[in-house]
Design a protein around this motif. Structure first.
Motif, PDB file in Angstrom:
ATOM      1  N   GLU A  82       0.762  -1.176  -0.009  1.00 30.95           N
ATOM      2  CA  GLU A  82      -0.064  -0.064   0.116  1.00 30.95           C
ATOM      3  C   GLU A  82       0.888   1.196  -0.003  1.00 30.95           C
ATOM      4  O   GLU A  82       0.636   2.048  -0.669  1.00 30.95           O
ATOM      5  N   GLY A  83       1.855   1.200   0.993  1.00 31.54           N
ATOM      6  CA  GLY A  83       2.742   2.520   1.019  1.00 31.54           C
ATOM      7  C   GLY A  83       3.497   2.821  -0.364  1.00 31.54           C
ATOM      8  O   GLY A  83       3.721   3.750  -0.978  1.00 31.54           O
ATOM      9  N   ARG A  84       4.007   1.527  -0.622  1.00 27.83           N
ATOM     10  CA  ARG A  84       4.776   1.680  -2.233  1.00 27.83           C
ATOM     11  C   ARG A  84       3.823   2.033  -3.217  1.00 27.83           C
ATOM     12  O   ARG A  84       4.395   2.919  -4.163  1.00 27.83           O
ATOM     13  N   ARG A  85       2.848   1.559  -3.160  1.00 25.49           N
ATOM     14  CA  ARG A  85       1.816   1.805  -4.395  1.00 25.49           C
ATOM     15  C   ARG A  85       1.370   3.342  -4.315  1.00 25.49           C
ATOM     16  O   ARG A  85       1.243   4.073  -5.359  1.00 25.49           O
ATOM     17  N   PHE A  86       1.010   3.928  -3.229  1.00 24.63           N
ATOM     18  CA  PHE A  86       0.929   5.304  -3.136  1.00 24.63           C
ATOM     19  C   PHE A  86       2.134   6.204  -3.774  1.00 24.63           C
ATOM     20  O   PHE A  86       1.886   7.093  -4.484  1.00 24.63           O
ATOM     21  N   ARG A  96       4.304   5.312  -5.982  1.00 25.58           N
ATOM     22  CA  ARG A  96       4.583   5.081  -7.269  1.00 25.58           C
ATOM     23  C   ARG A  96       3.315   5.824  -8.117  1.00 25.58           C
ATOM     24  O   ARG A  96       3.551   6.297  -9.077  1.00 25.58           O
ATOM     25  N   MET A  97       2.080   5.797  -7.486  1.00 26.63           N
ATOM     26  CA  MET A  97       1.108   6.318  -7.968  1.00 26.63           C
ATOM     27  C   MET A  97       0.961   7.744  -8.177  1.00 26.63           C
ATOM     28  O   MET A  97       0.218   8.554  -9.101  1.00 26.63           O
ATOM     29  N   ASN A 101      -8.248   5.820 -14.814  1.00 30.35           N
ATOM     30  CA  ASN A 101      -7.193   5.061 -15.226  1.00 30.35           C
ATOM     31  C   ASN A 101      -6.254   5.283 -13.927  1.00 30.35           C
ATOM     32  O   ASN A 101      -4.975   5.051 -13.856  1.00 30.35           O
ATOM     33  N   ASN A 102      -6.900   4.960 -12.765  1.00 31.75           N
ATOM     34  CA  ASN A 102      -6.160   4.819 -11.436  1.00 31.75           C
ATOM     35  C   ASN A 102      -5.446   6.199 -11.192  1.00 31.75           C
ATOM     36  O   ASN A 102      -4.410   6.117 -10.419  1.00 31.75           O
ATOM     37  N   SER A 103      -5.809   7.401 -11.578  1.00 32.32           N
ATOM     38  CA  SER A 103      -5.000   8.497 -11.470  1.00 32.32           C
ATOM     39  C   SER A 103      -5.572   9.333 -10.173  1.00 32.32           C
ATOM     40  O   SER A 103      -6.642   9.648 -10.128  1.00 32.32           O
ATOM     41  N   ILE A 104      -4.442   9.093  -9.282  1.00 31.81           N
ATOM     42  CA  ILE A 104      -5.024   9.789  -7.909  1.00 31.81           C
ATOM     43  C   ILE A 104      -5.089  11.329  -8.035  1.00 31.81           C
ATOM     44  O   ILE A 104      -6.318  11.897  -7.631  1.00 31.81           O
ATOM     45  N   GLU A 105      -4.316  11.945  -8.871  1.00 30.63           N
ATOM     46  CA  GLU A 105      -4.231  13.433  -9.185  1.00 30.63           C
ATOM     47  C   GLU A 105      -5.581  13.743  -9.599  1.00 30.63           C
ATOM     48  O   GLU A 105      -6.561  14.626  -9.397  1.00 30.63           O
ATOM     49  N   LEU A 106      -6.149  13.048 -10.853  1.00 26.02           N
ATOM     50  CA  LEU A 106      -7.171  13.468 -11.638  1.00 26.02           C
ATOM     51  C   LEU A 106      -8.703  13.069 -10.555  1.00 26.02           C
ATOM     52  O   LEU A 106      -9.711  13.573 -10.737  1.00 26.02           O
ATOM     53  N   SER A 107      -8.458  12.005  -9.912  1.00 34.29           N
ATOM     54  CA  SER A 107      -9.392  11.591  -8.986  1.00 34.29           C
ATOM     55  C   SER A 107      -9.796  12.753  -8.013  1.00 34.29           C
ATOM     56  O   SER A 107     -10.848  13.067  -7.748  1.00 34.29           O
ATOM     57  N   LEU A 108      -8.761  13.227  -7.567  1.00 32.42           N
ATOM     58  CA  LEU A 108      -8.616  14.461  -6.553  1.00 32.42           C
ATOM     59  C   LEU A 108      -9.319  15.784  -7.177  1.00 32.42           C
ATOM     60  O   LEU A 108      -9.972  16.185  -6.663  1.00 32.42           O
ATOM     61  N   ALA A 109      -8.895  15.825  -8.431  1.00 35.32           N
ATOM     62  CA  ALA A 109      -9.260  16.843  -9.220  1.00 35.32           C
ATOM     63  C   ALA A 109     -10.999  16.855  -9.333  1.00 35.32           C
ATOM     64  O   ALA A 109     -11.658  17.712  -9.172  1.00 35.32           O
ATOM     65  N   GLY A 110     -11.545  15.491  -9.506  1.00 38.78           N
ATOM     66  CA  GLY A 110     -12.846  15.248  -9.537  1.00 38.78           C
ATOM     67  C   GLY A 110     -13.406  15.348  -8.431  1.00 38.78           C
ATOM     68  O   GLY A 110     -14.617  16.124  -8.224  1.00 38.78           O
ATOM     69  N   TYR A 111     -12.792  15.225  -7.250  1.00 37.56           N
ATOM     70  CA  TYR A 111     -13.391  15.265  -5.941  1.00 37.56           C
ATOM     71  C   TYR A 111     -13.746  16.846  -5.566  1.00 37.56           C
ATOM     72  O   TYR A 111     -14.463  17.280  -5.041  1.00 37.56           O
TER      73      TYR A 111
END
Length: 507
Positions: free
Chosen positions: A143-147, A149-150, A268-278
């Motif tokens: 989980e930590g490594r994935r964050f 990386r993402m 596409n599992n983009s954290i940045e774009l998901s946050l932009a949507g939030y």
């Protein structure tokens, strides 16, 4: 082994070691005297090194130096035990002094000498420099490594880290402390969906600083700031009793985890774009993503299609999450918080305000109002709750309640302070009386007396107003005022510009 445990273990061994040493009543040989003196010099030097290490500004370097000093002391004791003429018990006095000094320093730093029988054990507060989620073994987890990386660690995120560590550091510390009280309620939702807990912390820190009752001008409320329509889509809203579950930590975390999972599946599992949507609207985020062919949020053509607020929001959330995972890298010492869940059953009627006063702030810098409100979002702080009400709390709050809030002077003081009415301090003075012999017929006639001001029938709500404050200002019966304006307990939600009918008021 920590220095304190090491010292304690050696002290426990002192009687046994001393028993192994023969009497030194006979005269020592010259060689023995020199050997014992050399050992004593080593012990004195090691003790000095240990004390110097505890004073070092660099805490990591200080801890390392302290361990080295203790290792040297251990070596001295071992060498002393091999020398018949050496008194091990006398050599161990240095450890006794250090252990006593450590205990006194800990009591002074934490205030734990104030009471006896504090239910918190040392293991609960151990390692509070780093949250459990940021410990070494977890940071090495998938989980930590994935964050890491993402997300992209770029200058925008670095600027966010700089802001959190300078002007916004108090907000970061408050966010962490508030989150720790709610962690057991909120983190499971993210873990069940495979979302990084650090992301939850980052969103909460940016949205509300972990204050459950925060609301925005746009109408978003709760620890994760859901708008009414979005909240309804994910099961949040009026639960039928007048309580809006957007304020509930567990329910809002469930909704946020579901919302983000939905966004990430689209983007596409983009954290940045998901946050932009939030922050900026899921429709916009999806349109930009599709029009750009799935390019990164940081691509200029993508980035520039979002409003300034979203451009700020995304790196600030990632920065807070990054600090949650890497506190030691940035010199962060998180607050020591005792958060083991427990409940308190009221033995007498009380409001959260009264409880906050009688509990005091032992074990907490700012007292327990925020913790009580976050854990019991259904109740307004001024609402008197009946005896028998069960409140969510912690073991320490439960213990303090038993000590101070069941009976006694502090209970009466809290009740008196909460019931105090500002209007009772205002002295009503009649019309001025003229000096004898100077009165005129006009001045002394009843018709000339100033007319009493008309009692207002309505009130226009201003920013920062609350129903309780308005009721106090106009000396209104709160229940009558709420009924006249169809305000639902316990929050009595109002908005700036709203006109209230002043029913049940004295003026």
């Amino acid at each position: 082994m920590t220095p304190r445990i090491f010292c304690a273990s050696l002290l426990l061994s002192l009687p046994l070691l001393a028993a192994l040493v023969p009497s030194t009543a006979h005269a020592l040989s010259r060689r023995d005297e020199v050997a014992v003196a050399a050992l004593q010099q080593r012990m004195d030097a090691a003790e000095k090194h240990y004390r110097d290490a505890k004073m070092m500004e660099d805490e990591d370097a200080g801890a390392k130096a302290a361990q080295q000093a203790l290792a040297e002391m251990q070596g001295v004791v071992a060498d002393c035990a091999k020398l018949k003429a050496c008194n091990v018990a006398a050599m161990l006095e240095a450890y006794e002094r250090l252990l006593k000094a450590n205990a006194e320093a800990d009591a002074e730093a934490t205030g734990e000498g104030e009471f006896e029988d504090d239910p918190i054990d040392a293991s609960e507060l151990a390692g509070t420099d780093v949250p459990d989620q940021a410990s070494a073994n977890v940071l090495l987890s998938e989980e930590g490594r994935r964050f890491v990386r993402m997300v992209q660690f770029n200058p925008a995120v670095q600027a966010g880290i700089r802001r959190w560590l300078t002007d916004m550091r108090p907000s970061l510390m408050d966010s962490y402390e508030n989150y720790r009280y709610m962690q057991h309620l909120m983190s499971p939702s993210f873990k069940r969906r495979g979302l990084p807990e650090a992301l939850l912390f980052g969103i909460m820190a940016k949205e509300s600083n972990g204050k459950v009752h925060v609301g925005s001008r746009a109408g978003a409320v709760g620890p994760l700031q859901f708008m009414p329509a979005t909240g309804r889509r994910f099961g949040l809203g009026d639960d039928g009793t007048g309580f809006d579950t957007r304020y509930d930590p567990r329910a809002s975390a469930d909704a946020a985890a579901e919302y983000l999972s939905e966004r990430m599946a689209q983007l596409n599992n983009s954290i940045e774009l998901s946050l932009a949507g939030y922050n900026g609207g899921e429709g916009r985020a999806l349109r930009v993503f599709q029009a750009s062919g799935g390019r990164s949020f940081w691509d200029a053509d993508v980035y520039n299609q979002f409003p300034a607020e979203t451009k700020d929001y995304v790196p600030m959330v990632i920065a807070a999450a990054w600090l949650f995972l890497h506190p030691k890298d940035y010199g962060i010492r998180w607050p020591r918080v005792s958060v083991r869940p427990a409940t308190v059953q009221l033995s007498r009627p009380a409001s959260l305000y009264e409880l906050t006063i009688c509990l005091g702030n032992y074990g907490s810098r700012d007292g327990y109002l925020r913790a009580l409100r976050n854990l019991n979002p259904r109740w307004a702080p001024a609402t008197t709750l009946p005896a028998g009400t069960t409140l969510n709390a912690t073991t320490r709050i439960n213990w303090l309640y038993a000590l101070h809030c069941r009976s006694g002077r502090r209970v009466e003081l809290a009740r008196e302070l909460v019931a105090s009415d500002v209007n009772a301090a205002i002295v009503q003075v009649g019309a001025p009386v003229p000096v004898s012999g100077q009165a005129t017929d006009a001045a002394s006639s009843p018709a000339a007396a100033p007319a009493a001001p008309a009692r207002p029938k309505t009130y226009r709500v201003k920013r920062g107003d609350s129903v309780h404050a308005i009721a106090n200002k106009f000396r209104c019966n709160l229940a009558a005022l709420a009924r006249a304006n169809r305000l639902k307990a316990p929050r009595y939600t109002i908005r700036p510009g709203q006109t209230l009918l002043l029913k049940g008021c004295e003026g």
